[in-house]
Design a protein around this motif. Structure first.
Motif, mmCIF file in Angstrom:
data_model
loop_
_atom_site.group_PDB
_atom_site.id
_atom_site.type_symbol
_atom_site.label_atom_id
_atom_site.label_comp_id
_atom_site.label_asym_id
_atom_site.label_seq_id
_atom_site.Cartn_x
_atom_site.Cartn_y
_atom_site.Cartn_z
ATOM 1 N N VAL A 185 0.835 -1.207 0.000
ATOM 2 C CA VAL A 185 0.000 0.000 0.000
ATOM 3 C C VAL A 185 0.867 1.253 0.000
ATOM 4 C CG1 VAL A 185 -1.700 1.321 1.313
ATOM 5 C CG2 VAL A 185 -1.958 -1.150 1.097
ATOM 6 N N THR A 186 1.972 1.233 0.746
ATOM 7 C CA THR A 186 2.878 2.383 0.770
ATOM 8 C C THR A 186 3.432 2.661 -0.625
ATOM 9 O OG1 THR A 186 3.517 1.946 3.065
ATOM 10 C CG2 THR A 186 5.000 3.320 1.758
ATOM 11 N N TRP A 187 3.856 1.608 -1.329
ATOM 12 C CA TRP A 187 4.404 1.770 -2.678
ATOM 13 C C TRP A 187 3.354 2.343 -3.628
ATOM 14 C CZ3 TRP A 187 3.071 -0.483 -7.374
ATOM 15 C CH2 TRP A 187 3.974 -0.259 -8.431
ATOM 16 N N MET A 188 2.145 1.807 -3.573
ATOM 17 C CA MET A 188 1.087 2.270 -4.471
ATOM 18 C C MET A 188 0.694 3.713 -4.177
ATOM 19 S SD MET A 188 -1.424 -1.030 -4.852
ATOM 20 C CE MET A 188 -2.498 -0.104 -5.943
ATOM 21 N N ALA A 189 0.592 4.055 -2.896
ATOM 22 C CA ALA A 189 0.191 5.411 -2.529
ATOM 23 C C ALA A 189 1.232 6.433 -2.975
ATOM 24 C CB ALA A 189 -0.039 5.497 -1.027
ATOM 25 N N ARG A 190 2.508 6.110 -2.788
ATOM 26 C CA ARG A 190 3.564 7.040 -3.194
ATOM 27 C C ARG A 190 3.656 7.175 -4.704
ATOM 28 N NH1 ARG A 190 8.347 5.153 1.052
ATOM 29 N NH2 ARG A 190 7.514 6.265 2.878
ATOM 30 N N ARG A 191 3.337 6.112 -5.407
ATOM 31 C CA ARG A 191 3.462 6.116 -6.862
ATOM 32 C C ARG A 191 2.317 6.861 -7.535
ATOM 33 N NH1 ARG A 191 6.257 3.412 -10.793
ATOM 34 N NH2 ARG A 191 5.171 3.054 -12.775
ATOM 35 N N TYR A 192 1.111 6.711 -7.013
ATOM 36 C CA TYR A 192 -0.065 7.217 -7.720
ATOM 37 C C TYR A 192 -0.751 8.408 -7.044
ATOM 38 C CZ TYR A 192 0.420 2.845 -10.287
ATOM 39 O OH TYR A 192 0.903 1.811 -11.057
ATOM 40 N N SER A 193 -0.278 8.832 -5.890
ATOM 41 C CA SER A 193 -0.945 9.936 -5.200
ATOM 42 C C SER A 193 -0.643 11.268 -5.895
ATOM 43 C CB SER A 193 -0.497 10.003 -3.743
ATOM 44 O OG SER A 193 0.895 10.265 -3.677
ATOM 45 N N THR A 194 -1.562 12.220 -5.721
ATOM 46 C CA THR A 194 -1.401 13.574 -6.255
ATOM 47 C C THR A 194 -1.641 14.576 -5.142
ATOM 48 O OG1 THR A 194 -3.739 13.764 -6.866
ATOM 49 C CG2 THR A 194 -2.234 12.823 -8.511
ATOM 50 N N ALA A 195 -1.306 15.827 -5.392
ATOM 51 C CA ALA A 195 -1.519 16.872 -4.384
ATOM 52 C C ALA A 195 -3.002 17.011 -4.046
ATOM 53 C CB ALA A 195 -0.965 18.203 -4.883
ATOM 54 N N GLY A 196 -3.853 16.906 -5.067
ATOM 55 C CA GLY A 196 -5.292 16.998 -4.833
ATOM 56 C C GLY A 196 -5.815 15.844 -4.005
ATOM 57 N N SER A 197 -5.323 14.633 -4.273
ATOM 58 C CA SER A 197 -5.783 13.466 -3.517
ATOM 59 C C SER A 197 -5.327 13.540 -2.068
ATOM 60 C CB SER A 197 -5.272 12.178 -4.166
ATOM 61 O OG SER A 197 -3.859 12.100 -4.108
ATOM 62 N N MET A 198 -4.158 14.126 -1.832
ATOM 63 C CA MET A 198 -3.666 14.263 -0.459
ATOM 64 C C MET A 198 -4.617 15.111 0.387
ATOM 65 S SD MET A 198 0.464 14.668 -0.802
ATOM 66 C CE MET A 198 1.471 13.359 -1.489
ATOM 67 N N LYS A 199 -5.118 16.200 -0.194
ATOM 68 C CA LYS A 199 -6.050 17.053 0.545
ATOM 69 C C LYS A 199 -7.347 16.302 0.841
ATOM 70 C CE LYS A 199 -4.307 21.386 -1.400
ATOM 71 N NZ LYS A 199 -4.642 22.579 -2.225
ATOM 72 N N THR A 200 -7.822 15.542 -0.141
ATOM 73 C CA THR A 200 -9.054 14.766 0.046
ATOM 74 C C THR A 200 -8.866 13.710 1.123
ATOM 75 O OG1 THR A 200 -9.651 15.102 -2.262
ATOM 76 C CG2 THR A 200 -10.745 13.306 -1.101
ATOM 77 N N VAL A 201 -7.739 13.005 1.064
ATOM 78 C CA VAL A 201 -7.475 11.957 2.054
ATOM 79 C C VAL A 201 -7.350 12.555 3.448
ATOM 80 C CG1 VAL A 201 -5.773 10.257 2.817
ATOM 81 C CG2 VAL A 201 -6.430 10.370 0.418
ATOM 82 N N LYS A 202 -6.766 13.723 3.545
ATOM 83 C CA LYS A 202 -6.619 14.368 4.840
ATOM 84 C C LYS A 202 -7.980 14.618 5.485
ATOM 85 C CE LYS A 202 -3.797 17.941 7.021
ATOM 86 N NZ LYS A 202 -2.878 19.079 6.783
ATOM 87 N N ARG A 203 -8.942 15.063 4.679
ATOM 88 C CA ARG A 203 -10.295 15.268 5.201
ATOM 89 C C ARG A 203 -10.933 13.933 5.593
ATOM 90 N NH1 ARG A 203 -10.796 18.273 0.274
ATOM 91 N NH2 ARG A 203 -10.210 20.459 0.541
ATOM 92 N N MET A 204 -10.717 12.914 4.762
ATOM 93 C CA MET A 204 -11.273 11.592 5.055
ATOM 94 C C MET A 204 -10.695 11.007 6.336
ATOM 95 S SD MET A 204 -11.312 9.962 1.204
ATOM 96 C CE MET A 204 -11.728 8.336 1.845
ATOM 97 N N VAL A 205 -9.389 11.191 6.531
ATOM 98 C CA VAL A 205 -8.744 10.685 7.753
ATOM 99 C C VAL A 205 -9.288 11.408 8.976
ATOM 100 C CG1 VAL A 205 -6.557 10.514 9.001
ATOM 101 C CG2 VAL A 205 -6.653 9.922 6.580
ATOM 102 N N PHE A 206 -9.532 12.717 8.829
ATOM 103 C CA PHE A 206 -10.111 13.466 9.946
ATOM 104 C C PHE A 206 -11.475 12.882 10.338
ATOM 105 C CE2 PHE A 206 -13.167 16.836 11.085
ATOM 106 C CZ PHE A 206 -12.660 17.179 12.325
ATOM 107 N N VAL A 207 -12.330 12.633 9.339
ATOM 108 C CA VAL A 207 -13.648 12.050 9.615
ATOM 109 C C VAL A 207 -13.503 10.664 10.217
ATOM 110 C CG1 VAL A 207 -15.810 11.268 8.571
ATOM 111 C CG2 VAL A 207 -14.771 13.407 7.820
ATOM 112 N N LEU A 208 -12.568 9.883 9.686
ATOM 113 C CA LEU A 208 -12.347 8.525 10.183
ATOM 114 C C LEU A 208 -11.887 8.532 11.637
ATOM 115 C CD1 LEU A 208 -12.240 5.504 9.450
ATOM 116 C CD2 LEU A 208 -9.871 5.856 8.727
ATOM 117 N N LEU A 209 -10.936 9.409 11.953
ATOM 118 C CA LEU A 209 -10.454 9.514 13.330
ATOM 119 C C LEU A 209 -11.563 10.004 14.255
ATOM 120 C CD1 LEU A 209 -6.898 11.077 12.819
ATOM 121 C CD2 LEU A 209 -7.437 8.728 13.474
ATOM 122 N N LEU A 210 -12.346 10.944 13.781
ATOM 123 C CA LEU A 210 -13.456 11.460 14.578
ATOM 124 C C LEU A 210 -14.444 10.339 14.902
ATOM 125 C CD1 LEU A 210 -14.262 14.314 15.617
ATOM 126 C CD2 LEU A 210 -15.809 14.451 13.668
ATOM 127 N N ALA A 211 -14.795 9.551 13.886
ATOM 128 C CA ALA A 211 -15.742 8.447 14.092
ATOM 129 C C ALA A 211 -15.155 7.379 15.001
ATOM 130 C CB ALA A 211 -16.119 7.838 12.740
#
Length: 254
Positions: free
Chosen positions: A212-238
């Motif tokens: 997963v680390t290899w795939m995330a580093r290879r295919y992630s973008t700046a836009g996806s990082m912002k989206t994931v950050k919001r998703m992680v916040f919701v996930l941690l909150l839940a």
């Protein structure tokens, strides 16, 4: 664990790894939170798995290159952090034996606090903070590392505010968390608290973490990082609320 629980645990590992790769520090919190909500394993057992996987990940990174570290900057945090790890491990042994529900409540509160740090917009500082501030944040990180093997959030928040090169910050965090993991594993093993189940869960999870680390580093973008950050916040909150609410009900019912 049953086969279905093992598969669910590995799914949680994959999600936690992706969150870690995209945000820089959420692996332990996400894995602990999800494992607690789904009741897959005890907090201490999953914390041991997090320590092993974090140490292996750091070893792989260090093997690729020798990072340059500002030792005069990180040394105060390292000293207080290692002391905090010892205090955290001792507290974990006491709370686990005395009142497990209290540990669940504490983990939930920690996850909520770290979720807030994840989205907080910290203003960069004009100059490097004082030695005392590094001692303080190092100690807090160490205690969280000893309790939950999740030392990241306080030091990540503090270091990324410093007027320093990003490479120096990342290298310093890598060294600090690696030493924390070594000390924590040494302490829990010496206490006889490192169970065989933690070892086998680590072995099962390791290929997931690497892939997963290899795939995330290879295919992630700046836009996806912002989206994931919001998703992680919701996930941690839940996850935090999912641990706090039942624990609070148990405590108030008793």
């Amino acid at each position: 664990m049953s086969i279905s629980q093992h598969l669910l645990f590995l799914a949680c590992v994959a999600l936690a790894t992706y969150a870690q790769t995209m945000t820089g520090f959420a692996f332990g919190l996400v894995l602990l939170g999800l494992s607690g909500v789904f009741q897959l394993a005890s907090v201490s057992e999953v914390a041991n798995v997090v320590s092993v996987l974090s140490l292996v990940n750091a070893a792989v990174t260090l093997a690729r290159a020798r990072p340059q570290v500002n030792w005069s900057l990180i040394r105060p945090a390292m000293i207080s952090s290692l002391a905090g790890v010892g205090a955290g491990v001792a507290a974990l042994a006491w709370i686990s034996g005395a009142m497990t529900v209290l540990l669940q409540l504490l983990l939930g509160v920690t996850i909520l606090a770290c979720a807030v740090l994840l989205v907080a917009r910290a203003q960069p500082l004009a100059q490097v903070s004082s030695r005392k501030s590094f001692l303080f944040f190092g100690a807090v990180s160490g205690v969280l590392g000893g309790l939950f093997s999740s030392a990241g959030p306080p030091m990540v928040y503090h270091l990324y505010r410093q007027p320093l090169p990003l490479a120096a910050i990342r290298n310093s965090l890598l060294i600090l968390f690696s030493l924390n993991a070594v000390v924590r594993l040494t302490l829990v093993t010496g206490q006889g608290e490192f169970m065989a189940s933690s070892f086998w869960l680590s072995v099962l999870a390791l290929p997931i973490v690497i892939g997963v680390t290899w795939m995330a580093r290879r295919y992630s973008t700046a836009g996806s990082m912002k989206t994931v950050k919001r998703m992680v916040f919701v996930l941690l909150l839940a996850a935090g609320l999912g641990l706090i609410v039942p624990a609070f009900k148990t405590l108030t019912a008793g």
